[in-house]
Scaffold this motif. Structure first.
Motif, PDB file in Angstrom:
ATOM      1  N   ARG A 198       0.850  -1.199   0.000  1.00  0.00           N
ATOM      2  CA  ARG A 198       0.000   0.000   0.000  1.00  0.00           C
ATOM      3  C   ARG A 198       0.879   1.240   0.000  1.00  0.00           C
ATOM      4  O   ARG A 198       1.713   1.423   0.886  1.00  0.00           O
ATOM      5  N   LEU A 199       0.701   2.092  -1.020  1.00  0.00           N
ATOM      6  CA  LEU A 199       1.456   3.338  -1.150  1.00  0.00           C
ATOM      7  C   LEU A 199       0.489   4.513  -1.068  1.00  0.00           C
ATOM      8  O   LEU A 199      -0.593   4.465  -1.655  1.00  0.00           O
ATOM      9  N   ASP A 200       0.916   5.563  -0.362  1.00  0.00           N
ATOM     10  CA  ASP A 200       0.079   6.757  -0.244  1.00  0.00           C
ATOM     11  C   ASP A 200       0.974   7.987  -0.220  1.00  0.00           C
ATOM     12  O   ASP A 200       2.162   7.910   0.119  1.00  0.00           O
ATOM     13  N   ASP A 201       0.378   9.128  -0.596  1.00  0.00           N
ATOM     14  CA  ASP A 201       1.117  10.387  -0.592  1.00  0.00           C
ATOM     15  C   ASP A 201       1.462  10.801   0.831  1.00  0.00           C
ATOM     16  O   ASP A 201       0.787  10.425   1.792  1.00  0.00           O
ATOM     17  N   ALA A 202       2.525  11.598   0.932  1.00  0.00           N
ATOM     18  CA  ALA A 202       2.868  12.188   2.217  1.00  0.00           C
ATOM     19  C   ALA A 202       1.845  13.254   2.569  1.00  0.00           C
ATOM     20  O   ALA A 202       1.271  13.889   1.688  1.00  0.00           O
ATOM     21  N   PRO A 203       1.584  13.465   3.860  1.00  0.00           N
ATOM     22  CA  PRO A 203       0.669  14.554   4.240  1.00  0.00           C
ATOM     23  C   PRO A 203       1.194  15.891   3.732  1.00  0.00           C
ATOM     24  O   PRO A 203       2.291  16.313   4.077  1.00  0.00           O
ATOM     25  N   GLY A 204       0.419  16.562   2.885  1.00  0.00           N
ATOM     26  CA  GLY A 204       0.862  17.838   2.312  1.00  0.00           C
ATOM     27  C   GLY A 204       2.053  17.681   1.413  1.00  0.00           C
ATOM     28  O   GLY A 204       2.914  18.561   1.371  1.00  0.00           O
ATOM     29  N   GLY A 205       2.115  16.583   0.656  1.00  0.00           N
ATOM     30  CA  GLY A 205       3.284  16.333  -0.175  1.00  0.00           C
ATOM     31  C   GLY A 205       3.283  17.139  -1.453  1.00  0.00           C
ATOM     32  O   GLY A 205       2.895  16.667  -2.509  1.00  0.00           O
ATOM     33  N   THR A 206       3.711  18.417  -1.377  1.00  0.00           N
ATOM     34  CA  THR A 206       3.714  19.295  -2.545  1.00  0.00           C
ATOM     35  C   THR A 206       5.068  19.952  -2.782  1.00  0.00           C
ATOM     36  O   THR A 206       5.190  20.785  -3.660  1.00  0.00           O
ATOM     37  N   GLN A 207       6.091  19.610  -1.994  1.00  0.00           N
ATOM     38  CA  GLN A 207       7.365  20.289  -2.172  1.00  0.00           C
ATOM     39  C   GLN A 207       8.071  19.780  -3.420  1.00  0.00           C
ATOM     40  O   GLN A 207       7.751  18.750  -3.965  1.00  0.00           O
ATOM     41  N   THR A 208       9.071  20.528  -3.856  1.00  0.00           N
ATOM     42  CA  THR A 208       9.871  20.158  -5.022  1.00  0.00           C
ATOM     43  C   THR A 208      11.271  19.804  -4.558  1.00  0.00           C
ATOM     44  O   THR A 208      11.835  20.463  -3.705  1.00  0.00           O
ATOM     45  N   ASP A 209      11.822  18.745  -5.145  1.00  0.00           N
ATOM     46  CA  ASP A 209      13.167  18.351  -4.747  1.00  0.00           C
ATOM     47  C   ASP A 209      13.904  17.851  -5.980  1.00  0.00           C
ATOM     48  O   ASP A 209      13.357  17.103  -6.790  1.00  0.00           O
ATOM     49  N   GLN A 210      15.144  18.269  -6.133  1.00  0.00           N
ATOM     50  CA  GLN A 210      15.915  17.885  -7.293  1.00  0.00           C
ATOM     51  C   GLN A 210      16.193  16.390  -7.326  1.00  0.00           C
ATOM     52  O   GLN A 210      16.393  15.818  -8.393  1.00  0.00           O
ATOM     53  N   TYR A 264      12.441   6.772  -0.052  1.00  0.00           N
ATOM     54  CA  TYR A 264      11.473   7.837  -0.286  1.00  0.00           C
ATOM     55  C   TYR A 264      10.583   8.063   0.935  1.00  0.00           C
ATOM     56  O   TYR A 264      10.182   9.197   1.217  1.00  0.00           O
ATOM     57  N   THR A 265      10.267   7.008   1.654  1.00  0.00           N
ATOM     58  CA  THR A 265       9.425   7.177   2.843  1.00  0.00           C
ATOM     59  C   THR A 265      10.147   7.995   3.911  1.00  0.00           C
ATOM     60  O   THR A 265       9.520   8.789   4.624  1.00  0.00           O
ATOM     61  N   SER A 266      11.453   7.815   4.029  1.00  0.00           N
ATOM     62  CA  SER A 266      12.195   8.559   5.050  1.00  0.00           C
ATOM     63  C   SER A 266      12.532   9.982   4.602  1.00  0.00           C
ATOM     64  O   SER A 266      12.555  10.906   5.414  1.00  0.00           O
ATOM     65  N   LEU A 267      12.776  10.166   3.292  1.00  0.00           N
ATOM     66  CA  LEU A 267      13.164  11.491   2.809  1.00  0.00           C
ATOM     67  C   LEU A 267      11.967  12.392   2.542  1.00  0.00           C
ATOM     68  O   LEU A 267      11.994  13.586   2.874  1.00  0.00           O
ATOM     69  N   TYR A 268      10.919  11.855   1.936  1.00  0.00           N
ATOM     70  CA  TYR A 268       9.804  12.680   1.471  1.00  0.00           C
ATOM     71  C   TYR A 268       8.493  12.390   2.190  1.00  0.00           C
ATOM     72  O   TYR A 268       7.492  13.035   1.897  1.00  0.00           O
ATOM     73  N   GLY A 269       8.491  11.418   3.080  1.00  0.00           N
ATOM     74  CA  GLY A 269       7.282  11.152   3.848  1.00  0.00           C
ATOM     75  C   GLY A 269       6.260  10.272   3.165  1.00  0.00           C
ATOM     76  O   GLY A 269       5.103  10.210   3.617  1.00  0.00           O
ATOM     77  N   LEU A 270       6.626   9.604   2.048  1.00  0.00           N
ATOM     78  CA  LEU A 270       5.691   8.675   1.424  1.00  0.00           C
ATOM     79  C   LEU A 270       5.288   7.595   2.435  1.00  0.00           C
ATOM     80  O   LEU A 270       6.105   7.154   3.250  1.00  0.00           O
ATOM     81  N   GLN A 271       4.043   7.172   2.360  1.00  0.00           N
ATOM     82  CA  GLN A 271       3.538   6.176   3.291  1.00  0.00           C
ATOM     83  C   GLN A 271       3.546   4.804   2.614  1.00  0.00           C
ATOM     84  O   GLN A 271       2.937   4.622   1.556  1.00  0.00           O
ATOM     85  N   LEU A 272       4.232   3.857   3.231  1.00  0.00           N
ATOM     86  CA  LEU A 272       4.396   2.513   2.676  1.00  0.00           C
ATOM     87  C   LEU A 272       4.007   1.486   3.725  1.00  0.00           C
ATOM     88  O   LEU A 272       4.435   1.573   4.874  1.00  0.00           O
ATOM     89  N   ALA A 273       3.178   0.532   3.316  1.00  0.00           N
ATOM     90  CA  ALA A 273       2.780  -0.568   4.208  1.00  0.00           C
ATOM     91  C   ALA A 273       2.792  -1.857   3.406  1.00  0.00           C
ATOM     92  O   ALA A 273       2.245  -1.917   2.296  1.00  0.00           O
ATOM     93  N   ILE A 274       3.424  -2.889   3.954  1.00  0.00           N
ATOM     94  CA  ILE A 274       3.533  -4.197   3.297  1.00  0.00           C
ATOM     95  C   ILE A 274       3.008  -5.258   4.255  1.00  0.00           C
ATOM     96  O   ILE A 274       3.401  -5.300   5.422  1.00  0.00           O
ATOM     97  N   ARG A 275       2.123  -6.100   3.768  1.00  0.00           N
ATOM     98  CA  ARG A 275       1.593  -7.176   4.605  1.00  0.00           C
ATOM     99  C   ARG A 275       1.334  -8.403   3.742  1.00  0.00           C
ATOM    100  O   ARG A 275       1.129  -8.318   2.528  1.00  0.00           O
ATOM    101  N   ARG A 276       1.333  -9.544   4.414  1.00  0.00           N
ATOM    102  CA  ARG A 276       1.038 -10.798   3.731  1.00  0.00           C
ATOM    103  C   ARG A 276      -0.471 -11.042   3.716  1.00  0.00           C
ATOM    104  O   ARG A 276      -1.196 -10.554   4.580  1.00  0.00           O
ATOM    105  N   SER A 277      -0.903 -11.807   2.744  1.00  0.00           N
ATOM    106  CA  SER A 277      -2.313 -12.166   2.628  1.00  0.00           C
ATOM    107  C   SER A 277      -2.417 -13.659   2.382  1.00  0.00           C
ATOM    108  O   SER A 277      -1.755 -14.201   1.479  1.00  0.00           O
ATOM    109  N   ASP A 278      -3.247 -14.317   3.183  1.00  0.00           N
ATOM    110  CA  ASP A 278      -3.431 -15.766   3.015  1.00  0.00           C
ATOM    111  C   ASP A 278      -4.282 -16.095   1.794  1.00  0.00           C
ATOM    112  O   ASP A 278      -4.108 -17.148   1.169  1.00  0.00           O
ATOM    113  N   LYS A 279      -5.211 -15.194   1.461  1.00  0.00           N
ATOM    114  CA  LYS A 279      -6.066 -15.445   0.310  1.00  0.00           C
ATOM    115  C   LYS A 279      -6.593 -14.121  -0.219  1.00  0.00           C
ATOM    116  O   LYS A 279      -7.122 -13.310   0.531  1.00  0.00           O
ATOM    117  N   GLN A 280      -6.446 -13.923  -1.502  1.00  0.00           N
ATOM    118  CA  GLN A 280      -6.968 -12.718  -2.151  1.00  0.00           C
ATOM    119  C   GLN A 280      -7.286 -13.056  -3.600  1.00  0.00           C
ATOM    120  O   GLN A 280      -6.692 -13.970  -4.189  1.00  0.00           O
TER     121      GLN A 280
END
Length: 285
Positions: A148-160, A249-265
């Motif tokens: 699961r990937l999501d934007d950082a809160p207020g993620g609008t800054q610019t970075d080279q 990217y999660t540590s530098l820009y605040g992107l939200q990352l979550a990884i989990r296992r699924s038994d059935k999908q």
């Protein structure tokens, strides 16, 4: 020498001296009237010019402000209409996609029933099922991994470091491309993003600030599901170059990352691909 002495002692011509004396006498006779009149006329002109300039500046500023407000109102109205049209067409497209998926399931059920009625048909049905799994046409169910990937809160800054793009704290199309490719490389058998099945013909790109998957706009958060052995998928993805880059990217820009296992999908099918060129296979004589 007498000429030089005369020039040194009488540096000012007598006519110049007389003219200067007459001017001095005139000022002595009228010491206030002329100066006051000149000062009065000069001050009035200056005040009149200042008033005219202020009026002109006010008119220009008011006109510009009115035009800006008018343009903003027009732009907001057009933007609202476009957003409403996009939502309407997206809903219509989703309804048609659901209808097409339902019809495909009905056709597939009838086809499978007819094929399995005979010995030769059963063999063809098994081959067809394997091909559908390979190309992503049919739905699949099994264990796997959910990223699961999501934007950082207020993620609008610019970075080279992110290519100088606006919104370094937002998930970009290339991030989803990297995640999908990283899951494939880790051993995934099937991958989907926000319910859209990925195949070899799937395009992940951006249009403005929106991310498109097969020309379908997606909104965050982005859920990437992969079918495969979760015991191999999770460490394989986390230890890959893609996994380490997304973690950075999660540590530098605040992107939200979550990884989990699924038994059935269950991942939906991508539908029958549009073939633009096909030839019958040659059979051995």
């Amino acid at each position: 020498m007498s000429l030089l002495v005369d020039m040194m002692t009488h540096t000012l011509d007598e006519s110049y001296g007389e003219a200067a004396a007459r001017r001095a006498g005139d000022r002595a006779a009228h010491p206030v009237a002329d100066g006051a009149a000149d000062d009065g006329r000069t001050g009035w002109r200056r005040r009149a010019i200042a008033v005219l300039l202020l009026l002109a500046l006010g008119a220009v500023t008011g006109t510009a402000a009115a035009q800006v407000r008018k343009r903003q109102a027009a732009t907001s109205g057009v933007r609202a209409q476009l957003v409403a049209e996009v939502h309407r067409r997206t809903a219509a497209s989703d309804a048609l996609a659901s209808q097409a998926a339902r019809l495909r399931r009905e056709v597939a059920a009838q086809q499978d029933a007819l094929l399995r009625s005979g010995t030769v048909g059963s063999s063809v049905a098994r081959q067809l099922s394997a091909l559908e799994l390979a190309v992503g046409v049919g739905p699949v169910t099994g264990p796997g991994l959910v990223v699961r990937l999501d934007d950082a809160p207020g993620g609008t800054q610019t970075d080279q470091a992110r290519g100088g793009q606006a919104g370094a704290g937002r998930v970009l199309d290339r991030d989803l491309q990297d995640v999908a490719n990283g899951l494939w490389a880790a051993g995934a058998e099937a991958v989907s993003i926000n319910g859209l099945r990925l195949t070899t013909l799937t395009a992940i790109r951006s249009a403005g600030e929106a991310i498109l998957v097969d020309y379908r706009p997606l909104t965050p958060p982005y859920t990437v599901r992969a079918i495969g052995d979760p015991r191999l998928l999770e460490p394989g993805f986390a230890d890959s170059a893609t996994g380490r880059r997304i973690a950075t990217y999660t540590s530098l820009y605040g992107l939200q990352l979550a990884i989990r296992r699924s038994d059935k999908q269950t991942l939906p099918g991508a539908g029958t691909p549009a073939l633009r060129l096909a030839k019958p296979a040659r059979t051995a004589s």
